[in-house]
Motif scaffolding. Structure first.
Motif, PDB file in Angstrom:
ATOM      1  N   GLU A 170     149.029  95.503  35.379  1.00  0.00           N
ATOM      2  CA  GLU A 170     147.287  95.340  34.833  1.00  0.00           C
ATOM      3  C   GLU A 170     146.913  96.552  36.075  1.00  0.00           C
ATOM      4  OE1 GLU A 170     145.536  91.587  36.215  1.00  0.00           O
ATOM      5  OE2 GLU A 170     146.371  90.583  34.274  1.00  0.00           O
ATOM      6  N   LEU A 171     145.662  97.418  35.781  1.00  0.00           N
ATOM      7  CA  LEU A 171     145.616  98.718  36.512  1.00  0.00           C
ATOM      8  C   LEU A 171     143.609  98.291  37.181  1.00  0.00           C
ATOM      9  CD1 LEU A 171     147.153 101.507  34.300  1.00  0.00           C
ATOM     10  CD2 LEU A 171     147.432 100.315  36.824  1.00  0.00           C
ATOM     11  N   PRO A 172     143.397  98.395  38.520  1.00  0.00           N
ATOM     12  CA  PRO A 172     142.136  97.973  38.473  1.00  0.00           C
ATOM     13  C   PRO A 172     141.341  99.179  37.714  1.00  0.00           C
ATOM     14  CG  PRO A 172     143.608  97.541  40.229  1.00  0.00           C
ATOM     15  CD  PRO A 172     144.431  97.560  39.519  1.00  0.00           C
ATOM     16  N   LEU A 173     140.230  98.685  37.104  1.00  0.00           N
ATOM     17  CA  LEU A 173     139.254  99.727  36.815  1.00  0.00           C
ATOM     18  C   LEU A 173     137.815  99.502  37.901  1.00  0.00           C
ATOM     19  CD1 LEU A 173     139.187  99.558  33.196  1.00  0.00           C
ATOM     20  CD2 LEU A 173     140.353 100.706  34.418  1.00  0.00           C
ATOM     21  N   ARG A 174     138.210 100.754  38.396  1.00  0.00           N
ATOM     22  CA  ARG A 174     137.191 101.026  39.303  1.00  0.00           C
ATOM     23  C   ARG A 174     135.894 100.280  38.674  1.00  0.00           C
ATOM     24  NH1 ARG A 174     135.062 106.037  42.766  1.00  0.00           N
ATOM     25  NH2 ARG A 174     132.919 105.151  44.263  1.00  0.00           N
ATOM     26  N   GLY A 175     134.747 100.077  39.463  1.00  0.00           N
ATOM     27  CA  GLY A 175     132.927  99.869  38.330  1.00  0.00           C
ATOM     28  C   GLY A 175     132.103  99.671  39.913  1.00  0.00           C
ATOM     29  N   ASN A 176     130.743  99.611  40.240  1.00  0.00           N
ATOM     30  CA  ASN A 176     129.890  99.160  40.816  1.00  0.00           C
ATOM     31  C   ASN A 176     129.729  97.986  41.062  1.00  0.00           C
ATOM     32  OD1 ASN A 176     128.952 100.669  43.076  1.00  0.00           O
ATOM     33  ND2 ASN A 176     126.594 101.474  41.976  1.00  0.00           N
ATOM     34  N   VAL A 177     129.798  97.410  39.905  1.00  0.00           N
ATOM     35  CA  VAL A 177     128.876  96.144  39.822  1.00  0.00           C
ATOM     36  C   VAL A 177     130.304  95.413  39.485  1.00  0.00           C
ATOM     37  CG1 VAL A 177     126.581  94.931  38.686  1.00  0.00           C
ATOM     38  CG2 VAL A 177     127.141  96.717  38.651  1.00  0.00           C
ATOM     39  N   THR A 178     130.896  94.778  38.276  1.00  0.00           N
ATOM     40  CA  THR A 178     131.724  93.938  37.715  1.00  0.00           C
ATOM     41  C   THR A 178     133.030  93.643  38.131  1.00  0.00           C
ATOM     42  OG1 THR A 178     130.811  93.622  35.734  1.00  0.00           O
ATOM     43  CG2 THR A 178     132.069  92.918  36.232  1.00  0.00           C
ATOM     44  N   ALA A 179     133.572  93.320  39.490  1.00  0.00           N
ATOM     45  CA  ALA A 179     134.574  93.398  40.078  1.00  0.00           C
ATOM     46  C   ALA A 179     135.748  92.259  38.722  1.00  0.00           C
ATOM     47  CB  ALA A 179     134.773  92.241  41.430  1.00  0.00           C
ATOM     48  N   GLY A 180     136.956  92.515  39.157  1.00  0.00           N
ATOM     49  CA  GLY A 180     137.766  92.072  38.992  1.00  0.00           C
ATOM     50  C   GLY A 180     138.399  92.718  37.131  1.00  0.00           C
ATOM     51  N   VAL A 181     137.617  93.858  37.197  1.00  0.00           N
ATOM     52  CA  VAL A 181     137.641  94.496  35.180  1.00  0.00           C
ATOM     53  C   VAL A 181     139.442  95.486  35.960  1.00  0.00           C
ATOM     54  CG1 VAL A 181     137.518  95.906  33.562  1.00  0.00           C
ATOM     55  CG2 VAL A 181     135.438  94.208  34.858  1.00  0.00           C
ATOM     56  N   VAL A 182     140.008  95.751  34.667  1.00  0.00           N
ATOM     57  CA  VAL A 182     141.084  95.972  35.221  1.00  0.00           C
ATOM     58  C   VAL A 182     141.793  95.844  33.051  1.00  0.00           C
ATOM     59  CG1 VAL A 182     142.672  94.359  36.444  1.00  0.00           C
ATOM     60  CG2 VAL A 182     143.104  93.440  34.433  1.00  0.00           C
ATOM     61  N   ARG A 183     142.511  97.355  33.210  1.00  0.00           N
ATOM     62  CA  ARG A 183     143.196  98.286  31.887  1.00  0.00           C
ATOM     63  C   ARG A 183     144.767  97.335  32.266  1.00  0.00           C
ATOM     64  NH1 ARG A 183     144.863 104.077  30.303  1.00  0.00           N
ATOM     65  NH2 ARG A 183     146.050 103.701  28.588  1.00  0.00           N
ATOM     66  N   VAL A 184     144.893  96.774  30.450  1.00  0.00           N
ATOM     67  CA  VAL A 184     146.932  96.283  30.485  1.00  0.00           C
ATOM     68  C   VAL A 184     146.347  97.048  29.385  1.00  0.00           C
ATOM     69  CG1 VAL A 184     147.998  94.335  29.863  1.00  0.00           C
ATOM     70  CG2 VAL A 184     145.307  94.075  31.492  1.00  0.00           C
ATOM     71  N   GLY A 185     146.962  98.125  28.710  1.00  0.00           N
ATOM     72  CA  GLY A 185     148.393  99.061  27.810  1.00  0.00           C
ATOM     73  C   GLY A 185     146.722  99.347  27.227  1.00  0.00           C
ATOM     74  N   ASP A 186     146.795  99.122  26.098  1.00  0.00           N
ATOM     75  CA  ASP A 186     145.660  99.586  25.513  1.00  0.00           C
ATOM     76  C   ASP A 186     144.445  98.724  25.554  1.00  0.00           C
ATOM     77  OD1 ASP A 186     146.988 101.737  24.244  1.00  0.00           O
ATOM     78  OD2 ASP A 186     146.802 101.188  22.743  1.00  0.00           O
ATOM     79  N   THR A 187     143.820  98.030  25.809  1.00  0.00           N
ATOM     80  CA  THR A 187     143.117  96.893  26.171  1.00  0.00           C
ATOM     81  C   THR A 187     142.123  96.533  27.862  1.00  0.00           C
ATOM     82  OG1 THR A 187     144.754  94.739  27.158  1.00  0.00           O
ATOM     83  CG2 THR A 187     143.939  94.890  25.021  1.00  0.00           C
ATOM     84  N   VAL A 188     141.160  96.262  28.102  1.00  0.00           N
ATOM     85  CA  VAL A 188     140.582  96.539  29.183  1.00  0.00           C
ATOM     86  C   VAL A 188     140.223  94.343  29.351  1.00  0.00           C
ATOM     87  CG1 VAL A 188     138.296  96.445  30.360  1.00  0.00           C
ATOM     88  CG2 VAL A 188     139.432  98.178  29.471  1.00  0.00           C
ATOM     89  N   ARG A 189     140.549  93.859  30.603  1.00  0.00           N
ATOM     90  CA  ARG A 189     140.236  92.952  30.394  1.00  0.00           C
ATOM     91  C   ARG A 189     138.651  92.200  31.700  1.00  0.00           C
ATOM     92  NH1 ARG A 189     145.048  90.287  28.861  1.00  0.00           N
ATOM     93  NH2 ARG A 189     146.203  92.290  27.511  1.00  0.00           N
ATOM     94  N   ARG A 190     138.113  91.498  31.164  1.00  0.00           N
ATOM     95  CA  ARG A 190     136.946  90.755  31.959  1.00  0.00           C
ATOM     96  C   ARG A 190     136.780  90.152  32.160  1.00  0.00           C
ATOM     97  NH1 ARG A 190     133.476  96.057  32.633  1.00  0.00           N
ATOM     98  NH2 ARG A 190     131.176  94.816  33.270  1.00  0.00           N
ATOM     99  N   PRO A 191     136.033  89.866  33.543  1.00  0.00           N
ATOM    100  CA  PRO A 191     135.363  87.985  33.669  1.00  0.00           C
ATOM    101  C   PRO A 191     134.750  87.889  33.021  1.00  0.00           C
ATOM    102  CG  PRO A 191     135.491  89.650  35.701  1.00  0.00           C
ATOM    103  CD  PRO A 191     135.798  90.042  34.827  1.00  0.00           C
ATOM    104  N   VAL A 192     134.482  86.663  32.517  1.00  0.00           N
ATOM    105  CA  VAL A 192     134.161  86.058  30.962  1.00  0.00           C
ATOM    106  C   VAL A 192     132.132  85.665  32.364  1.00  0.00           C
ATOM    107  CG1 VAL A 192     135.162  85.564  29.943  1.00  0.00           C
ATOM    108  CG2 VAL A 192     134.689  83.742  31.168  1.00  0.00           C
ATOM    109  N   GLY A 193     131.180  85.113  32.046  1.00  0.00           N
ATOM    110  CA  GLY A 193     129.976  84.735  32.335  1.00  0.00           C
ATOM    111  C   GLY A 193     129.631  84.218  30.988  1.00  0.00           C
TER     112      GLY A 193
END
Length: 249
Positions: free
Chosen positions: A5-28
């Motif tokens: 899991e590689l953290p992706l920088r974001g100005n608003v949403t925390a906890g966004v990561v890259r895993v291989g060819d995908t992005v994983r984001r917290p749900v709301g």
């Protein structure tokens, strides 16, 4: 390794990561509606959005990772690039015009729109733009929801064209015209957009001010970092409506 899991920088949403060819984001509460929108965009052949790929074992939203060059926050795109970004936004609006949201759709309404004409991205700005091998792609769709073409176009034009107080009015006006012509805006919508630019920037300023007053994150932090920019930009846009109107005549 695809499981790293590689953290992706974001100005608003925390906890966004890259895993291989995908992005994983917290749900709301809005994630199911956003997924429905992204499925629709994929089905109608719109290339400017990531594909939704369901949920992972931790319940996170899974999206296609779009490789490419991040957008330029300063809005220094060349005229041909500005026109092509305007065309991307027009293509998005044509695609979402046929989208029927789920009956129980929930959207994250960060800034109230000025109407509900169609579903918009609501943060179509350089920090959510990727220059990918397949062309321009907009990412971070968590704020998508009903809105109007002009409300979205006002925000996108200001940010993509880099219309800000340190840029000469004549240059901002020229860049605005290029972006709007790329979009293909016509008729009475052109002077209407000129008058809406400052109002849309002020809505962002108001959001940050409320966040600072009430201690709501991330808006309080962004107000400390960029509140003066949005205040001054709104004043700049309001002060030169005649120049924007002339440029779009």
């Amino acid at each position: 390794m695809t499981g790293v899991e590689l953290p992706l920088r974001g100005n608003v949403t925390a906890g966004v990561v890259r895993v291989g060819d995908t992005v994983r984001r917290p749900v709301g509460p809005w994630t199911e509606s956003v997924d429905a929108l992204l499925h629709h965009l994929h089905e109608v052949g719109f290339p400017g959005a990531p594909r939704p790929l369901g949920r992972d074992g931790r319940g996170r939203q899974v999206l296609e990772y779009v490789p490419g060059e991040p957008g330029d926050p300063a809005g220094t795109y060349a005229p041909a690039e500005l026109a092509s970004i305007g065309a991307l936004l027009a293509e998005l609006h044509r695609a979402t015009a046929g989208f029927v949201p789920p009956a129980a759709a929930v959207w994250q309404r960060v800034i109230p729109p000025d109407g509900e004409e169609l579903v918009c991205h609501h943060d179509a700005a350089p920090w959510n733009l990727v220059r990918s091998p397949r062309g321009w792609v907009l990412i971070d769709w968590d704020g998508a929801g009903p809105g109007t073409r002009l409300w979205e176009l006002a925000y996108a034009a200001q940010s993509m064209a880099g219309m800000r107080p340190d840029r000469p009015v004549r240059e901002s006006a020229r860049r605005l015209r290029v972006f709007v012509e790329g979009y293909g805006l016509t008729g009475a919508d052109r002077p209407a957009l000129a008058g809406l630019l400052g109002r849309r920037a002020r809505a962002m300023c108001d959001l940050l001010q409320r966040g600072a007053r009430d201690g709501v994150q991330p808006w309080a932090r962004i107000h400390a970092e960029d509140g003066a920019y949005w205040r001054d930009t709104a004043a700049y846009l309001d002060a030169h409506v005649a120049a924007w109107t002339a440029a779009l005549s």
